[in-house]
Design a protein around this motif. Sequence first.
Motif: not given
Length: 238
Positions: A63, A66-67, A89-95, A227
């Motif tokens: 995290r 990612f930030a 979380e990754i799918d929702e934030t495009g990380k 991604k």
Amino acid sequence: MKIALIGYGKMGKTIERIALERGHEIVSVIDIDNLDDFESDAFKSADVAIEFTVPKVALSNYRRAFAAGVAVVSGTTGWTDELPALKKEIDETGKTLFWSSNFSLGVNIFMAVNKYLAAIMNQFPNYNVEMTEVHHTQKLDAPSGTAITLADGILENLNRKTGWVKETETKPEEMAIKSIREGQVPGIHTIRYESEVDSIEITHDAKSREGFALGAVVAAEFTAGKKGLLGMGDMLKF
Ligand SMILES: NC(=O)c1ccc[n+]([C@@H]2O[C@H](COP(=O)([O-])OP(=O)(O)OC[C@H]3O[C@@H](n4cnc5c(N)ncnc54)[C@H](O)[C@@H]3O)[C@@H](O)[C@H]2O)c1
Ligand SMILES: O=C(O)C1=N[C@H](C(=O)O)CCC1
């Protein structure tokens, strides 16, 4: 490419050497004594961070990377109960996270053979299956992440098995994973099918950490520009 290292232990140091040999630049090295460097311009300049630390900190490291806008390749094991939530979380934030319990090409060939053999053994109910994994005495988690991945491969393909346990005494539908901690062993995984009349064993025996580290650097090269949650199945076509 510009690579940051998160975790400068046995794997981090091996990965550093192989990354430099392959012409990459190490722009940041983060360990417990310089965690503030996640906010540094040097870390933020990385194309990818390669993370090999300890189970209890892996998600927080992901995290923080990612930030900072940095994609992650990680081999840290012992935390993957959290993987479904992290994938969401990754799918929702495009990380971007490329995670594998084992980056070794040889181990991934072994994993494919394991699944094939498990499927064949549906025809032969007289065999029971068990696994043994051997690693160095500094290893914090048991069973190994590789053993769990191998067990998942068996449970997906061998209908009579529905779960794995650490104990040697098992119910018919369970398979046992025995963990041995010994010296400086890099990693040995053995799967044994046993009947009244014979036994069938397959084994992967890592001679060093070279295979793990090379696989992680190749995964970092593969990850550039991608991604989502990635794994060895996205990179290897078998
Ligand atoms: N996927 C694979 O191919 C593969 C291969 C080998 C090891 N592993 C896994 O990688 C992990 C590390 O293995 P290792 O042998 O390098 O262990 P290690 O103990 O040698 O190194 C771990 C390093 O992480 C550091 N660290 C601890 N907390 C940290 C934090 N919050 N932030 C940054 N660094 C921190 C430690 O100080 C240490 O230097 C383990 O989970 C192991 O199971 C995976
Ligand atoms: O040395 C370790 O620790 C290893 N961990 C991974 C696992 O848990 O499967 C890969 C093998 C070596």
